[in-house]
Motif scaffolding. Structure first.
Motif, PDB file in Angstrom:
ATOM      1  N   VAL A 199       0.833  -1.198   0.000  1.00 15.96           N
ATOM      2  CA  VAL A 199       0.000   0.000   0.000  1.00 15.96           C
ATOM      3  C   VAL A 199       0.863   1.241   0.000  1.00 15.96           C
ATOM      4  O   VAL A 199       0.805   2.073  -0.885  1.00 15.96           O
ATOM      5  CB  VAL A 199      -0.960  -0.003   1.216  1.00 15.96           C
ATOM      6  N   ASP A 200       1.738   1.389   0.983  1.00 16.02           N
ATOM      7  CA  ASP A 200       2.611   2.556   1.056  1.00 16.02           C
ATOM      8  C   ASP A 200       3.936   2.199   0.388  1.00 16.02           C
ATOM      9  O   ASP A 200       4.769   1.503   0.958  1.00 16.02           O
ATOM     10  CB  ASP A 200       2.833   2.934   2.537  1.00 16.02           C
ATOM     11  N   ILE A 201       4.136   2.646  -0.821  1.00 13.69           N
ATOM     12  CA  ILE A 201       5.319   2.232  -1.557  1.00 13.69           C
ATOM     13  C   ILE A 201       6.598   2.866  -1.010  1.00 13.69           C
ATOM     14  O   ILE A 201       7.693   2.440  -1.324  1.00 13.69           O
ATOM     15  CB  ILE A 201       5.189   2.569  -3.043  1.00 13.69           C
ATOM     16  N   GLU A 202       6.452   3.882  -0.198  1.00 14.97           N
ATOM     17  CA  GLU A 202       7.627   4.534   0.370  1.00 14.97           C
ATOM     18  C   GLU A 202       8.049   3.883   1.682  1.00 14.97           C
ATOM     19  O   GLU A 202       9.041   4.261   2.278  1.00 14.97           O
ATOM     20  CB  GLU A 202       7.339   6.024   0.616  1.00 14.97           C
ATOM     21  N   LEU A 226      10.448   7.040 -12.171  1.00 19.28           N
ATOM     22  CA  LEU A 226      10.675   6.010 -11.137  1.00 19.28           C
ATOM     23  C   LEU A 226      12.134   5.594 -11.110  1.00 19.28           C
ATOM     24  O   LEU A 226      12.746   5.454 -10.043  1.00 19.28           O
ATOM     25  CB  LEU A 226       9.786   4.792 -11.397  1.00 19.28           C
ATOM     26  N   LYS A 227      12.692   5.397 -12.291  1.00 19.87           N
ATOM     27  CA  LYS A 227      14.095   4.970 -12.388  1.00 19.87           C
ATOM     28  C   LYS A 227      15.042   6.059 -11.898  1.00 19.87           C
ATOM     29  O   LYS A 227      15.980   5.798 -11.142  1.00 19.87           O
ATOM     30  CB  LYS A 227      14.398   4.608 -13.841  1.00 19.87           C
ATOM     31  N   ALA A 228      14.773   7.306 -12.298  1.00 20.36           N
ATOM     32  CA  ALA A 228      15.655   8.418 -11.926  1.00 20.36           C
ATOM     33  C   ALA A 228      15.597   8.720 -10.439  1.00 20.36           C
ATOM     34  O   ALA A 228      16.596   9.143  -9.847  1.00 20.36           O
ATOM     35  CB  ALA A 228      15.275   9.658 -12.734  1.00 20.36           C
ATOM     36  N   GLN A 229      14.432   8.504  -9.833  1.00 17.56           N
ATOM     37  CA  GLN A 229      14.255   8.831  -8.415  1.00 17.56           C
ATOM     38  C   GLN A 229      14.414   7.628  -7.497  1.00 17.56           C
ATOM     39  O   GLN A 229      14.152   7.708  -6.298  1.00 17.56           O
ATOM     40  CB  GLN A 229      12.887   9.482  -8.214  1.00 17.56           C
ATOM     41  N   GLY A 230      14.811   6.494  -8.047  1.00 15.89           N
ATOM     42  CA  GLY A 230      15.123   5.320  -7.241  1.00 15.89           C
ATOM     43  C   GLY A 230      13.929   4.631  -6.611  1.00 15.89           C
ATOM     44  O   GLY A 230      14.066   4.000  -5.554  1.00 15.89           O
ATOM     45  N   SER A 255      11.425   1.640  -6.620  1.00 14.44           N
ATOM     46  CA  SER A 255      11.365   0.289  -7.171  1.00 14.44           C
ATOM     47  C   SER A 255       9.949  -0.038  -7.644  1.00 14.44           C
ATOM     48  O   SER A 255       8.977   0.134  -6.905  1.00 14.44           O
ATOM     49  CB  SER A 255      11.810  -0.733  -6.129  1.00 14.44           C
ATOM     50  N   ARG A 256       9.822  -0.523  -8.865  1.00 15.56           N
ATOM     51  CA  ARG A 256       8.523  -0.943  -9.376  1.00 15.56           C
ATOM     52  C   ARG A 256       8.014  -2.201  -8.678  1.00 15.56           C
ATOM     53  O   ARG A 256       6.825  -2.523  -8.757  1.00 15.56           O
ATOM     54  CB  ARG A 256       8.601  -1.179 -10.892  1.00 15.56           C
ATOM     55  N   ASP A 257       8.877  -2.931  -8.025  1.00  6.89           N
ATOM     56  CA  ASP A 257       8.458  -4.140  -7.302  1.00  6.89           C
ATOM     57  C   ASP A 257       7.542  -3.818  -6.126  1.00  6.89           C
ATOM     58  O   ASP A 257       6.834  -4.695  -5.637  1.00  6.89           O
ATOM     59  CB  ASP A 257       9.689  -4.903  -6.788  1.00  6.89           C
ATOM     60  N   LYS A 258       7.561  -2.558  -5.667  1.00  6.67           N
ATOM     61  CA  LYS A 258       6.728  -2.160  -4.533  1.00  6.67           C
ATOM     62  C   LYS A 258       5.391  -1.555  -4.958  1.00  6.67           C
ATOM     63  O   LYS A 258       4.596  -1.155  -4.114  1.00  6.67           O
ATOM     64  CB  LYS A 258       7.492  -1.161  -3.657  1.00  6.67           C
ATOM     65  N   LYS A 271       3.409  29.323 -20.301  1.00  9.13           N
ATOM     66  CA  LYS A 271       4.878  29.187 -20.283  1.00  9.13           C
ATOM     67  C   LYS A 271       5.307  27.897 -19.569  1.00  9.13           C
ATOM     68  O   LYS A 271       6.187  27.901 -18.704  1.00  9.13           O
ATOM     69  CB  LYS A 271       5.530  30.408 -19.620  1.00  9.13           C
ATOM     70  N   THR A 272       4.698  26.811 -19.951  1.00  2.57           N
ATOM     71  CA  THR A 272       5.017  25.522 -19.323  1.00  2.57           C
ATOM     72  C   THR A 272       6.307  24.956 -19.907  1.00  2.57           C
ATOM     73  O   THR A 272       6.813  25.427 -20.921  1.00  2.57           O
ATOM     74  CB  THR A 272       3.871  24.515 -19.566  1.00  2.57           C
ATOM     75  N   LYS A 273       6.835  23.926 -19.260  1.00  2.00           N
ATOM     76  CA  LYS A 273       8.052  23.278 -19.743  1.00  2.00           C
ATOM     77  C   LYS A 273       7.924  21.767 -19.579  1.00  2.00           C
ATOM     78  O   LYS A 273       7.135  21.266 -18.769  1.00  2.00           O
ATOM     79  CB  LYS A 273       9.272  23.776 -18.960  1.00  2.00           C
ATOM     80  N   PHE A 274       8.696  21.046 -20.379  1.00  5.87           N
ATOM     81  CA  PHE A 274       8.709  19.601 -20.262  1.00  5.87           C
ATOM     82  C   PHE A 274       9.397  19.211 -18.946  1.00  5.87           C
ATOM     83  O   PHE A 274      10.430  19.773 -18.588  1.00  5.87           O
ATOM     84  CB  PHE A 274       9.457  18.974 -21.445  1.00  5.87           C
ATOM     85  N   HIS A 275       8.803  18.240 -18.256  1.00  2.00           N
ATOM     86  CA  HIS A 275       9.346  17.830 -16.962  1.00  2.00           C
ATOM     87  C   HIS A 275      10.509  16.858 -17.141  1.00  2.00           C
ATOM     88  O   HIS A 275      10.391  15.864 -17.869  1.00  2.00           O
ATOM     89  CB  HIS A 275       8.258  17.161 -16.117  1.00  2.00           C
ATOM     90  N   LYS A 276      11.617  17.135 -16.490  1.00  2.00           N
ATOM     91  CA  LYS A 276      12.731  16.189 -16.466  1.00  2.00           C
ATOM     92  C   LYS A 276      12.377  15.032 -15.533  1.00  2.00           C
ATOM     93  O   LYS A 276      11.629  15.210 -14.574  1.00  2.00           O
ATOM     94  CB  LYS A 276      14.001  16.878 -15.980  1.00  2.00           C
ATOM     95  N   ALA A 277      12.910  13.864 -15.816  1.00  2.00           N
ATOM     96  CA  ALA A 277      12.563  12.662 -15.052  1.00  2.00           C
ATOM     97  C   ALA A 277      12.809  12.834 -13.556  1.00  2.00           C
ATOM     98  O   ALA A 277      11.994  12.417 -12.722  1.00  2.00           O
ATOM     99  CB  ALA A 277      13.356  11.466 -15.578  1.00  2.00           C
ATOM    100  N   GLU A 278      13.913  13.475 -13.212  1.00  2.00           N
ATOM    101  CA  GLU A 278      14.244  13.637 -11.789  1.00  2.00           C
ATOM    102  C   GLU A 278      13.399  14.709 -11.117  1.00  2.00           C
ATOM    103  O   GLU A 278      13.369  14.802  -9.878  1.00  2.00           O
ATOM    104  CB  GLU A 278      15.734  13.948 -11.612  1.00  2.00           C
ATOM    105  N   GLU A 279      12.678  15.522 -11.907  1.00  2.00           N
ATOM    106  CA  GLU A 279      11.865  16.597 -11.339  1.00  2.00           C
ATOM    107  C   GLU A 279      10.374  16.264 -11.299  1.00  2.00           C
ATOM    108  O   GLU A 279       9.589  17.001 -10.702  1.00  2.00           O
ATOM    109  CB  GLU A 279      12.062  17.879 -12.167  1.00  2.00           C
TER     110      GLU A 279
END
Length: 561
Positions: free
Chosen positions: A6-9, A446-450, A452-455, A518-526
């Motif tokens: 439930v709580d992936i964190e 998910l990959k950039a911020q560490g 895990s998809r297993d959770k 004035k939007t911008k594309f989101h970087k994976a880590e952001e």
């Protein structure tokens, strides 16, 4: 494939009052506003809808929203254009793209089950301008489906009699849609459950009918089996002779499949109003996909068994806009085999299917508009909800779109249906392309911020390759849908307009919003993976199951839960 986390964190849940507790407090204290209670119930900040839909409701909403007249009647056009083998192959192949889209959508939605999830994810995971264009495209798609099914309802009723005028049928159906959708969401869920259950039974019945008659269980005693795959042929030619003609016939069947087969988007739209979503939604996505795949693949096989692609009755029914299920391959087969009564029963069930599908489209369109309002991409006035958690202004606007069905008063219903099909095919494919794009950015985040998809509550297979597969297929088919207008002698202004309008409108919406905001594309880590997450996890940690009201309801919950 599934996980029960439930709580992936891995954080301990924050202890708050449950929705049931909140309602009790609201009953005893006058200083708590209703929308505060609703916010606790919904699990989404600022969202005043209520989590009242059970697992059985969601599963049948997914089936009900997908299976309408396109499955029972319009599928015959695919048979006429490509032949039985082309139809079967096209539907089977397109189901693989729907599987890829389902896995993308399920992974994101079960992690964050909020109102109008996948159209809001487009803005959060890619670019707010991308989300703006995607949201309005999906709203227009769903809203346009309402007059499509209203037109179909009129055709079906006129199968029996022309006594009731077109305008009367449309007005009555719109009023019923309004009553059902303006009641509490559980009433919508219950109505849709029973209507979709009728579709489920009709499909099973027609598949059983196909098997019985093909082995000789018919008044003629004709054991025809797969005769029509040989005589006239498994493939037919379209526009040209030879291999090119057979290829174009298959392509037309693939376009038909891309319009007819759907499902995951209707399940996802109910996420913000689902009870216990982290547990219910993974099961619902899987169950709806496998059931629909079985229905669509076997259904495309069945119609090719029952009727030859050169059947004169079916061709005439489509060309003349014959009312009701007259153009349905199943009804045509019953007439060929001199089976009485069953055509009327099928027509009545198809009427139920059309009504149910239209009902689902009113729901999904209103919730998509509500989701746009929550994200600030539509007027905030649309956030107004009734005490039962229904976004009243959103529903009313969608019902106004239903008035487009009155076009058939001055035009052939068959022509109006073809216009809506062209418009909706492009919009649906754009929507699926958006979903896959959002998933690929989500996967990168998910990959950039560490994380895990297993959770995750749901972990899709073959990722991110499934996401790329779904994106490439849907993107290409978006432009292929209206190809016939470019063939010699096939030019049609309405067909071109309805086939390619949304392909032109979406980039304009994107550019306008990007320039204005004035939007911008989101970087994976952001990319923000935590917005609204606390509310969902608090709701999930404190969820108390709603018991079945009686033994009969318990059986239904067990069967479809």
């Amino acid at each position: 494939m599934l996980s029960t986390g439930v709580d992936i964190e891995g954080r301990p849940p924050t202890i708050v009052k449950t929705a049931a507790d909140a309602e009790k407090v609201a009953g005893s204290r006058t200083d708590i506003a209703h929308d505060e209670v609703a916010s606790l119930s919904s699990g989404t900040l600022g969202d005043n809808t209520h989590r009242k839909l059970k697992s059985r409701h969601i599963q049948l909403i997914g089936i009900g929203g997908t299976i309408g007249t396109a499955f029972y009647v319009q599928i015959g056009k695919g048979l006429l254009n490509g032949g039985p083998a082309s139809l079967f192959l096209a539907f089977t192949i397109w189901c693989t793209f729907i599987l890829a889209i389902t896995m993308c959508m399920a992974e994101m939605v079960t992690y964050l089950p909020i109102s109008s999830p996948f159209i809001r994810f487009a803005g959060r995971y890619v670019d707010e301008a991308f989300g703006f264009a995607a949201g309005w495209n999906f709203f227009i798609f769903e809203a346009a489906m309402v007059p499509f099914e209203l037109t179909a309802c009129n055709l079906i009723i006129h199968y029996w009699s022309d006594a009731v005028p077109v305008s009367g049928i449309i007005a009555i159906t719109l009023v019923i849609y309004g009553l059902v959708n303006l009641l509490a969401v559980e009433w919508y869920g219950e109505t849709e459950f029973w209507a979709a259950l009728g579709k489920f039974l009709l499909i099973v019945g027609l598949l059983i009918f196909t098997f019985i008659v093909m082995v000789g269980g018919n008044p003629l005693g004709d054991r025809f089996g797969f005769r029509y795959w040989k005589d006239p042929s498994a493939f037919t030619e379209l526009y040209y002779t030879g291999s090119l003609g057979r290829w174009l016939g298959f392509l037309q069947c693939l376009i038909q499949a891309s319009f007819t087969i759907a499902g995951p988007d209707y399940v996802a739209m109910a996420a913000g109003e689902a009870e216990n979503p982290r547990v219910v939604m993974p099961r619902a996505f899987n169950a709806v996909f496998y059931r629909l795949t079985a229905f669509f693949v076997l259904g495309s096989l069945a119609v090719g068994i029952l009727v030859p692609y050169n059947d004169a009755e079916m061709a005439l029914a489509f060309s003349s806009g014959a009312p009701g299920a007259a153009a349905s391959p199943y009804v045509v087969a019953m007439n060929r085999l001199r089976i009485r009564v069953l055509p009327d029963i099928v027509n009545a069930m198809v009427l139920t299917a059309a009504f149910s599908a239209g009902n689902s489209y009113v729901y999904c369109a209103s919730r998509s508009l509500y989701g746009l309002a929550l994200e600030g991409k539509a007027p905030k006035a649309l956030l107004k909800c009734t005490r039962s958690g229904v976004p009243i202004y959103c529903v009313m606007i969608v019902l106004c779109f239903g008035l487009l069905a009155f076009l058939q008063v001055s035009n052939s219903a068959a022509v109006v249906l073809s216009w809506f099909i062209s418009l909706m095919t492009a919009s649906q494919l754009i929507n699926y392309s958006v979903t896959c794009t959002s998933y690929l950015r989500w996967y990168a985040a998910l990959k950039a911020q560490g994380v895990s998809r297993d959770k995750l509550p749901y972990k899709g297979l073959f990722q991110p390759y499934a996401g790329w597969y779904g994106l490439c297929g849907c993107f290409v088919m978006t432009f292929v849908g209206g190809y016939t207008v470019f063939l010699p002698g096939q030019w049609s202004v309405p067909t071109f307009f309805f086939s390619y309008t949304m392909i032109g409108v979406c980039p304009v919406l994107f550019v306008v919003w990007k320039i204005v905001k004035k939007t911008k594309f989101h970087k994976a880590e952001e990319i923000d993976l935590h917005k609204n997450l606390d509310e969902v996890e608090e709701y999930q940690a404190n969820y108390v199951p709603t018991p079945s009201r009686n033994r009969f309801e318990w059986v239904l919950d067990w069967l479809f839960g």
